[in-house]
Design a protein around this motif. Structure first.
Motif, PDB file in Angstrom:
ATOM      1  N   ALA A  12      -1.887   7.518  -3.656  1.00 26.31           N
ATOM      2  CA  ALA A  12      -0.584   6.876  -3.842  1.00 26.31           C
ATOM      3  C   ALA A  12      -0.715   5.357  -3.754  1.00 26.31           C
ATOM      4  O   ALA A  12       0.210   4.637  -4.127  1.00 26.31           O
ATOM      5  N   LEU A  13      -1.850   4.877  -3.267  1.00 28.78           N
ATOM      6  CA  LEU A  13      -2.060   3.434  -3.110  1.00 28.78           C
ATOM      7  C   LEU A  13      -2.694   2.838  -4.364  1.00 28.78           C
ATOM      8  O   LEU A  13      -3.572   3.458  -4.985  1.00 28.78           O
ATOM      9  N   PRO A  14      -2.277   1.637  -4.744  1.00 34.17           N
ATOM     10  CA  PRO A  14      -2.859   0.981  -5.922  1.00 34.17           C
ATOM     11  C   PRO A  14      -4.378   0.855  -5.793  1.00 34.17           C
ATOM     12  O   PRO A  14      -4.895   0.503  -4.730  1.00 34.17           O
ATOM     13  N   GLY A  15      -5.082   1.188  -6.864  1.00 32.84           N
ATOM     14  CA  GLY A  15      -6.524   1.016  -6.918  1.00 32.84           C
ATOM     15  C   GLY A  15      -7.342   2.158  -6.338  1.00 32.84           C
ATOM     16  O   GLY A  15      -8.539   2.271  -6.627  1.00 32.84           O
ATOM     17  N   ARG A  16      -6.740   3.005  -5.536  1.00 34.32           N
ATOM     18  CA  ARG A  16      -7.526   4.070  -4.884  1.00 34.32           C
ATOM     19  C   ARG A  16      -8.003   5.135  -5.873  1.00 34.32           C
ATOM     20  O   ARG A  16      -9.094   5.674  -5.735  1.00 34.32           O
ATOM     21  N   ALA A  17      -7.200   5.447  -6.878  1.00 38.90           N
ATOM     22  CA  ALA A  17      -7.610   6.451  -7.862  1.00 38.90           C
ATOM     23  C   ALA A  17      -8.824   5.973  -8.655  1.00 38.90           C
ATOM     24  O   ALA A  17      -9.668   6.779  -9.055  1.00 38.90           O
ATOM     25  N   ALA A  18      -8.947   4.677  -8.871  1.00 38.07           N
ATOM     26  CA  ALA A  18     -10.076   4.124  -9.621  1.00 38.07           C
ATOM     27  C   ALA A  18     -11.396   4.309  -8.876  1.00 38.07           C
ATOM     28  O   ALA A  18     -12.466   4.292  -9.488  1.00 38.07           O
ATOM     29  N   GLU A  19     -11.331   4.514  -7.571  1.00 35.00           N
ATOM     30  CA  GLU A  19     -12.542   4.722  -6.767  1.00 35.00           C
ATOM     31  C   GLU A  19     -13.050   6.160  -6.854  1.00 35.00           C
ATOM     32  O   GLU A  19     -14.176   6.450  -6.474  1.00 35.00           O
ATOM     33  N   PHE A  20     -12.222   7.060  -7.372  1.00 38.07           N
ATOM     34  CA  PHE A  20     -12.567   8.476  -7.451  1.00 38.07           C
ATOM     35  C   PHE A  20     -13.436   8.730  -8.664  1.00 38.07           C
ATOM     36  O   PHE A  20     -13.107   8.316  -9.772  1.00 38.07           O
ATOM     37  N   GLU A  21     -14.554   9.428  -8.464  1.00 36.56           N
ATOM     38  CA  GLU A  21     -15.440   9.762  -9.577  1.00 36.56           C
ATOM     39  C   GLU A  21     -15.843  11.226  -9.499  1.00 36.56           C
ATOM     40  O   GLU A  21     -16.148  11.738  -8.423  1.00 36.56           O
ATOM     41  N   LEU A  22     -15.825  11.880 -10.653  1.00 35.20           N
ATOM     42  CA  LEU A  22     -16.298  13.246 -10.773  1.00 35.20           C
ATOM     43  C   LEU A  22     -16.852  13.394 -12.185  1.00 35.20           C
ATOM     44  O   LEU A  22     -16.114  13.206 -13.163  1.00 35.20           O
ATOM     45  N   PRO A  23     -18.149  13.711 -12.311  1.00 34.97           N
ATOM     46  CA  PRO A  23     -18.743  13.850 -13.637  1.00 34.97           C
ATOM     47  C   PRO A  23     -17.998  14.873 -14.491  1.00 34.97           C
ATOM     48  O   PRO A  23     -17.552  15.920 -14.001  1.00 34.97           O
ATOM     49  N   HIS A  24     -17.847  14.552 -15.751  1.00 33.34           N
ATOM     50  CA  HIS A  24     -17.231  15.428 -16.757  1.00 33.34           C
ATOM     51  C   HIS A  24     -15.742  15.670 -16.520  1.00 33.34           C
ATOM     52  O   HIS A  24     -15.181  16.639 -17.021  1.00 33.34           O
ATOM     53  N   ALA A  25     -15.118  14.807 -15.739  1.00 30.93           N
ATOM     54  CA  ALA A  25     -13.680  14.926 -15.471  1.00 30.93           C
ATOM     55  C   ALA A  25     -12.963  13.701 -16.030  1.00 30.93           C
ATOM     56  O   ALA A  25     -13.534  12.608 -16.106  1.00 30.93           O
ATOM     57  N   GLY A  61       5.708  11.256 -17.496  1.00 37.76           N
ATOM     58  CA  GLY A  61       6.619  12.346 -17.825  1.00 37.76           C
ATOM     59  C   GLY A  61       6.973  13.264 -16.678  1.00 37.76           C
ATOM     60  O   GLY A  61       7.668  14.255 -16.874  1.00 37.76           O
ATOM     61  N   GLY A  62       6.497  12.948 -15.496  1.00 35.38           N
ATOM     62  CA  GLY A  62       6.757  13.809 -14.342  1.00 35.38           C
ATOM     63  C   GLY A  62       7.080  12.983 -13.115  1.00 35.38           C
ATOM     64  O   GLY A  62       7.413  11.808 -13.206  1.00 35.38           O
ATOM     65  N   ARG A  63       6.960  13.626 -11.978  1.00 33.12           N
ATOM     66  CA  ARG A  63       7.287  12.963 -10.712  1.00 33.12           C
ATOM     67  C   ARG A  63       6.112  13.127  -9.761  1.00 33.12           C
ATOM     68  O   ARG A  63       5.501  14.206  -9.695  1.00 33.12           O
ATOM     69  N   VAL A  64       5.801  12.056  -9.008  1.00 35.67           N
ATOM     70  CA  VAL A  64       4.750  12.093  -7.991  1.00 35.67           C
ATOM     71  C   VAL A  64       5.389  11.738  -6.658  1.00 35.67           C
ATOM     72  O   VAL A  64       6.084  10.730  -6.542  1.00 35.67           O
ATOM     73  N   THR A  65       5.132  12.589  -5.665  1.00 36.21           N
ATOM     74  CA  THR A  65       5.715  12.409  -4.340  1.00 36.21           C
ATOM     75  C   THR A  65       4.614  12.415  -3.295  1.00 36.21           C
ATOM     76  O   THR A  65       3.730  13.279  -3.317  1.00 36.21           O
ATOM     77  N   ARG A  84      -1.083   7.851   7.875  1.00 32.65           N
ATOM     78  CA  ARG A  84      -2.005   6.881   7.273  1.00 32.65           C
ATOM     79  C   ARG A  84      -1.409   5.472   7.219  1.00 32.65           C
ATOM     80  O   ARG A  84      -1.945   4.593   6.572  1.00 32.65           O
ATOM     81  N   ASP A  85      -0.287   5.296   7.889  1.00 25.91           N
ATOM     82  CA  ASP A  85       0.409   4.000   7.910  1.00 25.91           C
ATOM     83  C   ASP A  85       0.738   3.493   6.509  1.00 25.91           C
ATOM     84  O   ASP A  85       0.661   2.303   6.220  1.00 25.91           O
ATOM     85  N   ILE A  86       1.117   4.415   5.621  1.00 26.00           N
ATOM     86  CA  ILE A  86       1.508   4.067   4.258  1.00 26.00           C
ATOM     87  C   ILE A  86       3.034   4.038   4.204  1.00 26.00           C
ATOM     88  O   ILE A  86       3.697   4.972   4.653  1.00 26.00           O
ATOM     89  N   THR A  87       3.578   2.964   3.655  1.00 24.10           N
ATOM     90  CA  THR A  87       5.027   2.840   3.518  1.00 24.10           C
ATOM     91  C   THR A  87       5.406   2.781   2.032  1.00 24.10           C
ATOM     92  O   THR A  87       4.533   2.650   1.164  1.00 24.10           O
ATOM     93  N   GLU A  88       6.702   2.837   1.763  1.00 23.58           N
ATOM     94  CA  GLU A  88       7.170   2.748   0.372  1.00 23.58           C
ATOM     95  C   GLU A  88       6.764   1.436  -0.287  1.00 23.58           C
ATOM     96  O   GLU A  88       6.609   1.374  -1.505  1.00 23.58           O
ATOM     97  N   ASP A  89       6.582   0.393   0.509  1.00 26.30           N
ATOM     98  CA  ASP A  89       6.157  -0.899  -0.043  1.00 26.30           C
ATOM     99  C   ASP A  89       4.701  -0.883  -0.493  1.00 26.30           C
ATOM    100  O   ASP A  89       4.273  -1.751  -1.247  1.00 26.30           O
ATOM    101  N   ASP A  90       3.932   0.106  -0.022  1.00 22.37           N
ATOM    102  CA  ASP A  90       2.494   0.164  -0.306  1.00 22.37           C
ATOM    103  C   ASP A  90       2.132   0.957  -1.557  1.00 22.37           C
ATOM    104  O   ASP A  90       1.063   0.747  -2.115  1.00 22.37           O
ATOM    105  N   VAL A  91       2.982   1.876  -1.975  1.00 21.23           N
ATOM    106  CA  VAL A  91       2.589   2.850  -2.994  1.00 21.23           C
ATOM    107  C   VAL A  91       2.711   2.320  -4.419  1.00 21.23           C
ATOM    108  O   VAL A  91       3.415   1.346  -4.683  1.00 21.23           O
ATOM    109  N   VAL A  92       2.020   2.993  -5.313  1.00 24.06           N
ATOM    110  CA  VAL A  92       2.081   2.701  -6.744  1.00 24.06           C
ATOM    111  C   VAL A  92       3.527   2.845  -7.214  1.00 24.06           C
ATOM    112  O   VAL A  92       4.254   3.735  -6.761  1.00 24.06           O
ATOM    113  N   GLU A  93       3.925   1.985  -8.127  1.00 22.18           N
ATOM    114  CA  GLU A  93       5.282   2.066  -8.661  1.00 22.18           C
ATOM    115  C   GLU A  93       5.512   3.436  -9.272  1.00 22.18           C
ATOM    116  O   GLU A  93       4.679   3.949 -10.027  1.00 22.18           O
ATOM    117  N   GLY A  94       6.631   4.040  -8.933  1.00 30.12           N
ATOM    118  CA  GLY A  94       6.981   5.351  -9.444  1.00 30.12           C
ATOM    119  C   GLY A  94       6.706   6.484  -8.468  1.00 30.12           C
ATOM    120  O   GLY A  94       7.195   7.592  -8.661  1.00 30.12           O
TER     121      GLY A  94
END
Length: 120
Positions: A48-61, A74-78, A87-97
């Protein structure tokens, strides 16, 4: 009857194949016209945090940032309220949407007519 798919993903970098499967299924469902609600819990909460998904790697995915963008288009992420708090994550920290909500909202979503729920 509206078809809705609610996916709860608990896995993150700790279980990359399970994590990737959840995001892939959600993105494919959105592309297929299904109403999708993806819930980030446990270790997937970090995506949910900006940039964290870019750190994820899985071959052939597919790249996780692309999958998340497709889901948000087209959907919703919660992000789970308790998982965010631990994890001390607040609404101000998360990716837009991305919203933060709790079990009451999750239960309301999965109990709707025409809803299918998956947990990864």
């Amino acid at each position: 009857m509206t078809k809705q798919l609610v996916i709860k993903v608990t896995a993150g970098a700790d279980a990359p194949e399970r994590c990737s499967q959840a995001f892939t299924v959600a993105a494919v469902a959105v592309a297929s016209g299904v109403e999708v609600s993806l819930w980030l819990t446990g270790e997937s909460s970090w995506f949910a945090l900006p940039g964290r998904a870019a750190e994820f790697e899985l071959p052939h995915a597919a790249p996780l940032p692309e999958l998340i963008d497709a889901i948000l288009t087209g959907g919703r992420v919660t992000l789970c309220t308790q998982c965010a708090a631990r994890r001390d994550i607040t609404e101000d920290d998360v990716v837009e949407g991305v919203r933060i909500a709790g079990a009451q909202v999750f239960v309301r979503e999965i109990m709707g007519e025409g809803v299918q729920a998956l947990v990864y």
